[in-house]
Structures are given as structure tokens and as C-alpha cells.
Write an enzyme that holds these catalytic residues in place. Structure first.
Site, mmCIF file in Angstrom:
data_model
loop_
_atom_site.group_PDB
_atom_site.id
_atom_site.type_symbol
_atom_site.label_atom_id
_atom_site.label_comp_id
_atom_site.label_asym_id
_atom_site.label_seq_id
_atom_site.Cartn_x
_atom_site.Cartn_y
_atom_site.Cartn_z
ATOM 1 N N ASP A 68 38.705 45.589 45.276
ATOM 2 C CA ASP A 68 37.402 44.946 45.456
ATOM 3 C C ASP A 68 37.119 44.718 46.943
ATOM 4 O O ASP A 68 37.982 44.951 47.797
ATOM 5 C CB ASP A 68 37.420 43.613 44.672
ATOM 6 C CG ASP A 68 36.088 43.335 43.998
ATOM 7 O OD1 ASP A 68 35.060 43.827 44.489
ATOM 8 O OD2 ASP A 68 36.083 42.612 42.989
ATOM 9 N N ASP B 297 27.537 44.135 39.755
ATOM 10 C CA ASP B 297 28.162 43.855 38.447
ATOM 11 C C ASP B 297 27.133 43.930 37.319
ATOM 12 O O ASP B 297 26.039 43.378 37.440
ATOM 13 C CB ASP B 297 28.764 42.450 38.442
ATOM 14 C CG ASP B 297 29.954 42.340 39.374
ATOM 15 O OD1 ASP B 297 30.251 43.328 40.079
ATOM 16 O OD2 ASP B 297 30.582 41.267 39.403
ATOM 17 N N GLU C 156 32.986 48.405 45.961
ATOM 18 C CA GLU C 156 32.168 47.677 46.949
ATOM 19 C C GLU C 156 30.705 47.709 46.530
ATOM 20 O O GLU C 156 29.815 47.549 47.336
ATOM 21 C CB GLU C 156 32.438 48.167 48.380
ATOM 22 C CG GLU C 156 32.198 49.624 48.656
ATOM 23 C CD GLU C 156 30.722 49.946 48.787
ATOM 24 O OE1 GLU C 156 30.164 50.481 47.797
ATOM 25 O OE2 GLU C 156 30.139 49.676 49.855
ATOM 26 N N TRP C 157 30.493 47.953 45.234
ATOM 27 C CA TRP C 157 29.202 47.786 44.543
ATOM 28 C C TRP C 157 28.090 48.705 45.040
ATOM 29 O O TRP C 157 26.899 48.388 44.916
ATOM 30 C CB TRP C 157 28.753 46.309 44.615
ATOM 31 C CG TRP C 157 29.905 45.360 44.566
ATOM 32 C CD1 TRP C 157 30.688 45.104 43.484
ATOM 33 C CD2 TRP C 157 30.456 44.610 45.657
ATOM 34 N NE1 TRP C 157 31.683 44.228 43.826
ATOM 35 C CE2 TRP C 157 31.560 43.909 45.149
ATOM 36 C CE3 TRP C 157 30.100 44.460 47.000
ATOM 37 C CZ2 TRP C 157 32.337 43.063 45.956
ATOM 38 C CZ3 TRP C 157 30.872 43.636 47.792
ATOM 39 C CH2 TRP C 157 31.970 42.948 47.272
ATOM 40 N N GLY C 158 28.463 49.832 45.652
ATOM 41 C CA GLY C 158 27.442 50.790 46.099
ATOM 42 C C GLY C 158 26.710 50.371 47.359
ATOM 43 O O GLY C 158 25.782 51.048 47.789
HETATM 44 C C1 GLA Z 1 33.622 41.401 41.617
HETATM 45 C C2 GLA Z 1 33.713 42.729 40.863
HETATM 46 C C3 GLA Z 1 33.852 42.440 39.384
HETATM 47 C C4 GLA Z 1 35.100 41.606 39.124
HETATM 48 C C5 GLA Z 1 35.044 40.320 39.954
HETATM 49 C C6 GLA Z 1 36.360 39.568 39.911
HETATM 50 O O1 GLA Z 1 32.456 40.721 41.308
HETATM 51 O O2 GLA Z 1 32.581 43.519 41.124
HETATM 52 O O3 GLA Z 1 33.925 43.648 38.649
HETATM 53 O O4 GLA Z 1 36.229 42.367 39.446
HETATM 54 O O5 GLA Z 1 34.761 40.590 41.319
HETATM 55 O O6 GLA Z 1 36.357 38.423 40.702
#
Ligand code: GLA
Length: 408
Positions: free
Chosen positions: A153, A211, A188-190
Site C-alpha cells: 500500500d 477503494d 497506490e489507487w491509480g
Molecule cells: C487502503 C487500501 C485498502 C486496504 C486499506 C487497509 O485503503 O486501498 O484496500 O488495504 O488501505 O488499511
């Protein structure tokens, strides 16, 4: 070079090239089809316990999930108990009294694999110990436990992409030196367009969006992404997915029904089974990793029918490794086309309006000339031989048709 050596030479060259490409593009471990498994975050949050994970592993075998291809148990954030006096990362001894090696042994004995979670900073998203500056040491620890996959993450790390590339590369190299094949999931969510660089620094999969929440789509100002938002965020990235390196659309929310916990934040009120079936259809068409996140110990029949449909899973796991292309996109319809290894293709038609509607498509309109045998993947039957398809599609439903060319 004499002619008699040219063919074997070319063959050898091709072989070396292919292997070199796999080595450098995904950090040394080939993950040829999108990883499939169950991930702990949406159901347990950071309150996960060894006993629960044992039960989940048992249920994955007993319910037929493993048989359908769900191989990984992905432990998410919250397992960590800090570092010992030698700076080795350790699990929380209250949550995991037998330790991670014992858990990996348990899971492996069942024919499953174990994934774990860390973060490219000092602290993870939920505030637990991360791996920054301990990459080599943590990778060796993970290898000694028998870990098969690391979700890495990016909370609490700087926003620029140069640092992100450096930190992911450091962990990827550490995993490669760890003595065990451990796949790497970049999370890293894009935000820094990882589809452009994550494969080169050793990622096998990379999250392309924020998420997912347990909802159909974002409404008003609650900011949480639902099924449609994630689909839209990923739809134009098809050229970046390839065999071995995948766009990751985050967890399947199928079967959560607004259960509370992380997936219920930001307006995650739950979905109906038609919407969950659409999520499964689109994630399979887009060749995303399939990480279920519901309570697999207690699945109702509808959830089982969605998650255990081997025909739709087959599209996800297809050896050609192509993410579908979006062919039609307007205020009512989304139409996606995915070429398959045996020459067939999969067509998905999503009615994202709020009413049931008739739809008709001449296949030649999306570049498919000729006549096809048409198989409805959710109904498990051949429904015709034609140059077109028409039918009624419910609100939020996705029809998935497998087309086999009969003649031009
Ligand atoms: C981030 C990630 C999630 C999850 C949480 C855990 O938000 O994007 O998928 O792993 O952290 O804290």
C-alpha cells in the site's frame, strides 16, 4: 550463419526474449492469469484473527471456491504487531498466536496460497507498522513464513511519482532476493498512473482506482466509488493489461449486502444480486484480479451462483490475457468486447439506466463480421446462431455472450 542453424537460433532467441520479458516486467515471478482469492479487509477490517482465517480457508475449500480458481487467502492490514529487538516485523500475538509460518502451513496444506499486506512508508493506512527502510529484511521474513503475495500500500508516503517508483522498486527487488516467489500487488489507487510504470518496477498487478464501496455508484457528495465508478475508471486502460501484469479494480463486493465495515463507508449501502452479478461480469471482462471480500463461510445461493460460475471465471482467466475494449458508451448502455485465446470473443452489454430496456446489436457494428454461435454465459446455454442479438436487459443487468464464429 548457415541455414540449418537459423531456425533453432531464432527459436532460442525468442525463448530467451519471452522469459527475459517476464522477468523484467513483473519482478521475476510470472502471474500469467489474474490472481484470484479472498481478501480480509472488507469483512474483518483490521480486526482479523487467526481462527477466522482458518475458518475462511476451510470454507474456501468446502464451498468450491478453490476448485473454481480462488487460490489466495490475502491477509490485509491489521495483522502486524510491530518489530522485535532485531527489527524483524512480527504479527500481533493476540490476533495470530501461532504466528504467520503456522498460518501459511495451514493454508498451503489446503492447496491455497497466502498473501500478506504492508505499506511503502513507516505506517500503513490503518496505522500499523510499514516496511519503508526494512524492505530487504521484511521480504526475507515474508519468504521465511511462506508468503506467496504481497499487497503493498502507499498511505503516509509522499505524493510524487518518482518516490513511488523508487519505493515500489525497492520492495520488488527485495522480494526477488528473498529466495521465494512472491508476487507484488501495487496499491497506490491509480493516483500516479501506475499502469504506465508499475510493471517496469516489478508489480504484477496495480490498483487503478480508489477503494471500492459496497454500492452501485457514487451519488451526490458521498465520494465513495461504487461498481460503475470503478468500471469507468478502468475502462480505457485496456491497452495496459497484459498476460502477467494486470489492472486491479479492487475487491469484489459480491455478497456483502451493506454489512458495515470499510466497504460500507462513504455511502456503501449495499447492492442487489443483479448489480453484484454485473460486478462479476465486468471484473471478468476487464481481466481484473478477483479478490472476493464477503464471508465465504456463510454464502447464500445467489452469491454462490455469482462467485462460482466457472464460465464467467473462464473469461477472466483466458490465456490471451486481454482486457475488454469498450465499444459503446452512452447514457444507457455500455458494450464491451474481449477477444479470447481460442478465437471466440466475449461480449458484455450493460444497461446502466434505471429501467429494463430492449437492446439490439448487429455484430458488424462493433467490427464482428459474419455469423456466430451465441452462448449466454450466465444462463449456461447456446441461445442462437446469428449475425445479431436482441433482447431485454434489466436495469443494472449485464448480459454476457460468448460468440463463436461459424462463417463469414
Ligand atoms: C487502503 C487500501 C485498502 C486496504 C486499506 C487497509 O485503503 O486501498 O484496500 O488495504 O488501505 O488499511
Amino acid at each position: 550463419m548457415s541455414r540449418k542453424y537459423i531456425v533453432p537460433f531464432l527459436f532460442l532467441h525468442f525463448f530467451i526474449l519471452i522469459n527475459a520479458q517476464i522477468k523484467t516486467s513483473n519482478g521475476g515471478i510470472p502471474v500469467r492469469t489474474p490472481p484470484m482469492g479472498w481478501m480480509s479487509w472488507n469483512f474483518f477490517g483490521d480486526n482479523l484473527q487467526e481462527k477466522d482465517i482458518h475458518e475462511i480457508a476451510d470454507a474456501m475449500v468446502d464451498s468450491g471456491m478453490l476448485d473454481a480458481g480462488y487460490q489466495y487467502v490475502f491477509i490485509d492490514d491489521g495483522w502486524q504487531g510491530g518489530r522485535d529487538s532485531k527489527n524483524n516485523i512480527i504479527p500481533d500475538s493476540k490476533k495470530f498466536p501461532s504466528g504467520m509460518k503456522a498460518l501459511a502451513d495451514y493454508v498451503h496444506k489446503k492447496g491455497l496460497k497466502l498473501g500478506i499486506y504492508s505499506d511503502a512508508a513507516q505506517l500503513t493506512c490503518a496505522g500499523y507498522t510499514g516496511s519503508l527502510n526494512f524492505e530487504e529484511q521484511d521480504a526475507v521474513t515474508f519468504a521465511s513464513w511462506g508468503i506467496d503475495y504481497l499487497k503493498y500500500d502507499y498511505c503516509n508516503a509522499p505524493g510524487d511519482s518518482i518516490t513511488a517508483k523508487i519505493r515500489y522498486k525497492a520492495m520488488s527487488e527485495a522480494l526477488q532476493h528473498s529466495g521465494r516467489d512472491i508476487a507484488l500487488g501495487v496499491c497506490e489507487w491509480g493516483q500516479r498512473q501506475p499502469w504506465k510504470w508499475a510493471a517496469a518496477v516489478g508489480g504484477n498487478v496495480w490498483r487503478t482506482t480508489g477503494d471500492i464501496r459496497d454500492k452501485w455508484k457514487n451519488i451526490d457528495s458521498d465520494f465513495g466509488s461504487g461498481i460503475l465508478d470503478i468500471m469507468d475508471g478502468n475502462a480505457e486502460l485496456n491497452k495496459y493489461a497484459a498476460s502477467g501484469t494486470w489492472n486491479d479494480m479492487d475487491m469484489l463486493i459480491v455478497g456483502l449486502y451493506g454489512k458495515k465495515g470499510p466497504s460500507s463507508d462513504l455511502g456503501g449501502i449495499g447492492c442487489n444480486d443483479i448489480e453484484y452479478r454485473t460486478q462479476m461480469s465486468i471484473w471478468c471482462m476487464m481481466a481484473s484480479p478477483l479478490a472476493t471480500s464477503n464471508d465465504v463461510r456463510n454464502m447464500n445461493e445467489a452469491t454462490k451462483r455469482i462467485l462460482l460460475n466457472k464460465e464467467i471465471i473462464k473469461l477472466n482467466q483466458d490465456a490471451l490475457g486481454k482486457q475488454c475494449e469498450r465499444k459503446v458508451y452512452n447514457k444507457t448502455w455500455n458494450v464491451f468486447l474481449k477477444p479470447l485465446a481460442n478465437g471466440d470473443c466475449a461480449l458484455a452489454i450493460l444497461n446502466h439506466s434505471n429501467v429494463p430496456l430492449d437492446f439490439s446489436l448487429l455484430f458488424s457494428e462493433i467490427g464482428l463480421g459474419g455469423k456466430y454461435e451465441i452462448r449466454d454465459v450466465w444462463a449456461h446455454k447456446i441461445i442462437g446462431k446469428d449475425k445479431k442479438w436482441k433482447g431485454n436487459i434489466l436495469s443494472h443487468e449485464t448480459k454476457v455472450l460468448r460468440l463463436k464464429k461459424i462463417h463469414d
